[in-house]
Design an enzyme around this catalytic site. Structure first.
Site, PDB file in Angstrom:
ATOM      1  N   MET A   1      11.049  49.688  32.141  1.00 32.79           N
ATOM      2  CA  MET A   1      11.876  48.540  31.710  1.00 32.79           C
ATOM      3  C   MET A   1      12.669  48.292  32.995  1.00 32.79           C
ATOM      4  O   MET A   1      12.814  48.973  33.830  1.00 32.79           O
ATOM      5  CB  MET A   1      12.708  48.732  30.595  1.00 32.79           C
ATOM      6  CG  MET A   1      13.622  49.976  30.860  1.00 32.79           C
ATOM      7  SD  MET A   1      14.960  50.165  29.683  1.00 32.79           S
ATOM      8  CE  MET A   1      16.086  51.251  30.462  1.00 32.79           C
ATOM      9  N   ASN A   2      13.168  46.892  33.022  1.00 34.23           N
ATOM     10  CA  ASN A   2      14.267  46.802  33.899  1.00 34.23           C
ATOM     11  C   ASN A   2      15.378  46.036  33.377  1.00 34.23           C
ATOM     12  O   ASN A   2      15.910  46.776  32.353  1.00 34.23           O
ATOM     13  CB  ASN A   2      13.645  46.014  35.273  1.00 34.23           C
ATOM     14  CG  ASN A   2      12.937  44.854  35.029  1.00 34.23           C
ATOM     15  OD1 ASN A   2      11.539  45.194  34.759  1.00 34.23           O
ATOM     16  ND2 ASN A   2      13.351  43.589  35.294  1.00 34.23           N
ATOM     17  N   ASP A   3      15.690  44.892  33.777  1.00 36.60           N
ATOM     18  CA  ASP A   3      16.879  44.424  33.298  1.00 36.60           C
ATOM     19  C   ASP A   3      17.326  44.435  31.682  1.00 36.60           C
ATOM     20  O   ASP A   3      16.559  44.245  30.955  1.00 36.60           O
ATOM     21  CB  ASP A   3      17.297  42.995  33.470  1.00 36.60           C
ATOM     22  CG  ASP A   3      16.534  42.624  35.025  1.00 36.60           C
ATOM     23  OD1 ASP A   3      16.469  43.502  35.923  1.00 36.60           O
ATOM     24  OD2 ASP A   3      16.597  41.228  35.253  1.00 36.60           O
TER      25      ASP A   3
ATOM     26  N   TRP B   1       6.093  47.427  36.608  1.00 34.88           N
ATOM     27  CA  TRP B   1       6.644  45.857  36.265  1.00 34.88           C
ATOM     28  C   TRP B   1       5.191  45.236  36.098  1.00 34.88           C
ATOM     29  O   TRP B   1       4.399  45.341  36.345  1.00 34.88           O
ATOM     30  CB  TRP B   1       7.138  45.314  37.255  1.00 34.88           C
ATOM     31  CG  TRP B   1       7.887  44.069  37.044  1.00 34.88           C
ATOM     32  CD1 TRP B   1       9.013  43.910  36.685  1.00 34.88           C
ATOM     33  CD2 TRP B   1       6.996  42.649  37.274  1.00 34.88           C
ATOM     34  NE1 TRP B   1       9.074  42.517  36.488  1.00 34.88           N
ATOM     35  CE2 TRP B   1       8.258  41.645  36.735  1.00 34.88           C
ATOM     36  CE3 TRP B   1       5.749  42.393  37.481  1.00 34.88           C
ATOM     37  CZ2 TRP B   1       7.758  40.510  36.714  1.00 34.88           C
ATOM     38  CZ3 TRP B   1       5.663  40.967  37.458  1.00 34.88           C
ATOM     39  CH2 TRP B   1       6.453  39.977  37.165  1.00 34.88           C
TER      40      TRP B   1
ATOM     41  N   PHE C   1      11.188  36.319  30.801  1.00 36.02           N
ATOM     42  CA  PHE C   1      11.967  36.979  32.036  1.00 36.02           C
ATOM     43  C   PHE C   1      13.285  37.095  31.307  1.00 36.02           C
ATOM     44  O   PHE C   1      13.605  36.758  30.156  1.00 36.02           O
ATOM     45  CB  PHE C   1      12.298  36.011  33.285  1.00 36.02           C
ATOM     46  CG  PHE C   1      10.902  36.614  34.182  1.00 36.02           C
ATOM     47  CD1 PHE C   1       9.673  37.242  33.917  1.00 36.02           C
ATOM     48  CD2 PHE C   1      11.113  35.993  35.344  1.00 36.02           C
ATOM     49  CE1 PHE C   1       8.814  37.616  34.926  1.00 36.02           C
ATOM     50  CE2 PHE C   1      10.502  36.639  36.403  1.00 36.02           C
ATOM     51  CZ  PHE C   1       9.056  37.282  36.129  1.00 36.02           C
ATOM     52  N   SER C   2      14.382  37.516  32.244  1.00 36.75           N
ATOM     53  CA  SER C   2      15.761  38.039  31.788  1.00 36.75           C
ATOM     54  C   SER C   2      16.366  36.456  31.193  1.00 36.75           C
ATOM     55  O   SER C   2      16.134  35.488  31.438  1.00 36.75           O
ATOM     56  CB  SER C   2      16.464  38.450  32.883  1.00 36.75           C
ATOM     57  OG  SER C   2      16.103  39.705  33.175  1.00 36.75           O
TER      58      SER C   2
ATOM     59  N   ARG D   1      16.055  31.168  37.566  1.00 41.22           N
ATOM     60  CA  ARG D   1      15.936  32.181  36.244  1.00 41.22           C
ATOM     61  C   ARG D   1      17.428  32.806  36.154  1.00 41.22           C
ATOM     62  O   ARG D   1      18.418  32.681  36.452  1.00 41.22           O
ATOM     63  CB  ARG D   1      15.020  33.272  36.936  1.00 41.22           C
ATOM     64  CG  ARG D   1      15.221  34.088  37.890  1.00 41.22           C
ATOM     65  CD  ARG D   1      14.211  34.980  38.289  1.00 41.22           C
ATOM     66  NE  ARG D   1      14.511  35.816  39.492  1.00 41.22           N
ATOM     67  CZ  ARG D   1      13.846  35.416  40.842  1.00 41.22           C
ATOM     68  NH1 ARG D   1      13.331  34.036  40.821  1.00 41.22           N
ATOM     69  NH2 ARG D   1      14.016  35.908  41.879  1.00 41.22           N
ATOM     70  N   ASP D   2      17.090  33.481  34.614  1.00 38.16           N
ATOM     71  CA  ASP D   2      18.094  34.373  34.296  1.00 38.16           C
ATOM     72  C   ASP D   2      19.442  33.808  33.670  1.00 38.16           C
ATOM     73  O   ASP D   2      20.641  33.860  34.055  1.00 38.16           O
ATOM     74  CB  ASP D   2      18.524  35.425  35.220  1.00 38.16           C
ATOM     75  CG  ASP D   2      17.478  36.106  35.764  1.00 38.16           C
ATOM     76  OD1 ASP D   2      16.513  36.166  35.314  1.00 38.16           O
ATOM     77  OD2 ASP D   2      17.684  36.790  37.165  1.00 38.16           O
TER      78      ASP D   2
ATOM     79  N   GLU E   1      20.074  36.729  41.342  1.00 40.32           N
ATOM     80  CA  GLU E   1      19.506  36.980  40.083  1.00 40.32           C
ATOM     81  C   GLU E   1      20.659  37.345  39.101  1.00 40.32           C
ATOM     82  O   GLU E   1      21.701  37.666  39.368  1.00 40.32           O
ATOM     83  CB  GLU E   1      18.429  38.053  40.194  1.00 40.32           C
ATOM     84  CG  GLU E   1      17.422  37.729  41.017  1.00 40.32           C
ATOM     85  CD  GLU E   1      16.263  38.966  41.111  1.00 40.32           C
ATOM     86  OE1 GLU E   1      15.191  38.440  41.018  1.00 40.32           O
ATOM     87  OE2 GLU E   1      16.682  39.919  41.181  1.00 40.32           O
TER      88      GLU E   1
ATOM     89  N   TRP F   1      15.044  47.986  42.769  1.00 41.22           N
ATOM     90  CA  TRP F   1      13.738  47.508  43.103  1.00 41.22           C
ATOM     91  C   TRP F   1      13.167  48.240  44.395  1.00 41.22           C
ATOM     92  O   TRP F   1      12.001  48.112  44.547  1.00 41.22           O
ATOM     93  CB  TRP F   1      13.697  46.059  43.406  1.00 41.22           C
ATOM     94  CG  TRP F   1      13.714  45.410  41.955  1.00 41.22           C
ATOM     95  CD1 TRP F   1      14.819  44.466  41.591  1.00 41.22           C
ATOM     96  CD2 TRP F   1      12.909  45.463  40.748  1.00 41.22           C
ATOM     97  NE1 TRP F   1      14.379  44.124  40.321  1.00 41.22           N
ATOM     98  CE2 TRP F   1      13.459  44.640  39.502  1.00 41.22           C
ATOM     99  CE3 TRP F   1      11.655  46.214  40.734  1.00 41.22           C
ATOM    100  CZ2 TRP F   1      12.915  44.616  38.584  1.00 41.22           C
ATOM    101  CZ3 TRP F   1      10.929  46.034  39.298  1.00 41.22           C
ATOM    102  CH2 TRP F   1      11.622  45.228  38.317  1.00 41.22           C
TER     103      TRP F   1
HETATM  104  C1  FRU Z   1      16.014  40.925  38.156  1.00 44.28           C
HETATM  105  C2  FRU Z   1      14.705  40.019  37.693  1.00 44.28           C
HETATM  106  C3  FRU Z   1      15.030  38.838  37.195  1.00 44.28           C
HETATM  107  C4  FRU Z   1      13.945  38.425  36.340  1.00 44.28           C
HETATM  108  C5  FRU Z   1      13.223  39.834  35.931  1.00 44.28           C
HETATM  109  C6  FRU Z   1      11.949  39.907  35.770  1.00 44.28           C
HETATM  110  O1  FRU Z   1      15.296  42.530  38.114  1.00 44.28           O
HETATM  111  O2  FRU Z   1      13.869  40.067  38.971  1.00 44.28           O
HETATM  112  O3  FRU Z   1      15.491  37.909  38.125  1.00 44.28           O
HETATM  113  O4  FRU Z   1      14.226  37.404  35.159  1.00 44.28           O
HETATM  114  O5  FRU Z   1      13.858  40.719  36.700  1.00 44.28           O
HETATM  115  O6  FRU Z   1      11.629  41.138  35.203  1.00 44.28           O
END
Ligand code: FRU
Length: 474
Positions: free
Chosen positions: A1-3, A27, A59-60, A126-127, A179, A276
């Protein structure tokens, strides 16, 4: 996972959605995983909430409870939960903003038929973080134009039709893409004043290298964010430096919970405990990546200006098990005490160092014959640091090993370190919340010991408090 994504509180549940790959531990296939908690520390995994489909990744983004049913998507008199996220189409790299709704407390979701709700034909848009703006009685979206180092604000009365209000940036740290922005208002502790905080994550180019978060302090009038002049430290030759959320390498994409009740009133958040630069390579299996502990955010007036402070959310105390309290004495005696009490493993530790004019003093954690992670105060440089260069498993990525420094805001005084040590992470809250350092670390061997060090064995240790922590999964 990430965000972390879609943090929202509703009917006794804290929701934590997150960027998740259902098909592997690197990812890809981004979808929203989902967990809920009634106390912020014990979590229950739920089925995936939003899935990649038709060549569009999720995405986020954020989630809100649409209390007034402005979307008309509510059911049986109950407000819908609405997720606002970035639709990413790998085929042409386009990013737009989409919504989805749930009528069963986030368990199942329907993507809105007329998605996307904002499309500017951009590959770097994004986000979205959405919140209700009560003075104007409308929704506000804070979203990043990543490659331009800008944040945009949009407004809407129904979460479907959006109007561009203004832009902020470039400013502060611009070495990497912008981001995961956030925007909230907080009181300045001990005053009648309030300020708006605009959070912008950047990757790479953050203070510890790679991914990290910065913030701006100012005013928001429902349309525009205006930074307070002089609110950031000035740099030699003119201009202003950035303000950093965390001086460690592993606190990214932190976003705050929406809809925390007014009677609670706290601004709570957590971040992705990775970077990252090496996040795809960390030596864990089959899982990869974790969130930080939940933190409470505040603002404090310091000699250098208003600064963001972060403290462990009080709910973390629920994991405290046995408490060990050192009665006071010198450093050598404190180390005997740590050994006698077999202090090791997952723990919370508070230690206070009296002011010294020179030298390096601190605490080694996750310590075994194979390595250690060092948290220290450098009295000469007036910094607090985390050093993981000798933390056992550092070779999985050339960017992983490192020493991370944070400036001491009040360098003439004693230093209080409030540290959370888990199996593969340390979170260090200095002087009640500012600065903060977060770092992951991969010890090896059986032991996870703790030891104080310093130039003088006779240095006085007046506060040393340790709690063993229970597993949050039991
Ligand atoms: C930040 C990011 C966001 C994007 C998501 C994709 O870590 O790059 O900008 O929405 O992760 O997984």
């Amino acid at each position: 996972m990430n965000d972390p994504n879609g943090l929202v509180y509703y009917e006794g549940e804290y929701h934590l959605f997150y960027q998740y790959n259902p098909f592997g531990n690197t990812w890809g296939h981004m979808s929203w995983g989902h967990a809920v908690s009634s106390d912020l520390v014990h979590w229950k995994h739920l089925p995936l909430a939003l899935l990649e489909a038709d060549g569009v990744m999720i995405f986020s983004g954020s989630a809100v409870v649409d209390w007034k049913n402005t979307t008309g998507l509510g059911k049986n008199g109950k407000p819908p939960m609405v997720a606002i996220y970035t639709c990413y189409r790998p085929s042409d790299r386009m990013q737009s903003q989409c919504i989805a709704f749930s009528n069963d407390k986030g368990r199942t979701w329907t993507k809105y038929a007329a998605n996307p709700v904002i499309d500017i034909h951009s590959a770097n848009f994004r986000d979205p973080k959405v919140q209700w703006y009560e003075p104007g009685k409308h929704w506000i979206m804070t979203v990043s134009l990543s490659a331009e180092h800008k944040v945009r604000f949009y407004s809407s009365t129904n979460l479907k039709d959006w109007t561009l209000l203004s832009e902020f940036g470039p400013a502060g740290g611009t070495a990497g893409v912008w981001e995961c922005p956030d925007l909230f208002q907080l009181p300045v502790e001990g005053t009648q004043e309030r300020r708006w905080v605009l959070v912008v994550n950047i990757n790479p180019g953050s203070i510890a290298g790679g991914s990290g978060g910065q913030y701006f302090i100012g005013q928001f009038d429902g349309t525009r964010f205006v930074e307070d002049p002089g609110s950031r430290p000035s740099v030699a030759g003119g201009g202003q430096a950035a303000l950093w959320l965390d001086y460690g390498p592993d606190y990214y994409a932190a976003v705050s919970w929406n809809d925390i009740s007014r009677s609670d009133g706290r601004r709570l958040w957590l971040g992705w405990m990775s970077n990252w630069q090496y996040g795809q390579d960390v030596p864990t299996s089959p899982w990869r990546s974790a969130m930080s502990i939940p933190r409470e955010v505040g603002l404090r007036q310091t000699a250098e200006g208003i600064r963001l402070v972060q403290r462990p959310a009080r709910e973390n105390q629920r994991l405290r098990e046995k408490r060990f309290q050192f009665k006071g004495g010198d450093l050598a005696r404190a180390n005997e005490w740590l050994t006698q009490n077999h202090i090791q493993g997952a723990l919370e530790l508070v230690v206070e160092f009296e002011h010294e004019s020179t030298g390096v003093q601190g605490v080694e954690v996750l310590k075994s014959p194979k390595g250690k992670t060092v948290i220290g105060v450098n009295w000469d440089r007036k910094t607090v640091f985390v050093d993981r260069t000798n933390s056992a498993n550092v070779n999985f990525n050339p960017k992983f090993s490192g020493v991370y420094d944070a400036p001491l805001t009040a360098p003439g005084r004693k230093v209080n370190l409030h540290v959370f040590v888990d199996a593969s992470s340390v979170e260090v809250f200095v002087n009640d919340g500012e600065p903060v350092l977060t770092a992951i670390s991969f010890p090896s061997g059986e032991s996870r010991e703790v030891k104080l060090f310093g130039p003088r064995d006779r240095a006085k240790i007046s506060v040393l408090d340790v709690w063993n922590l229970k597993s949050s999964w039991k």
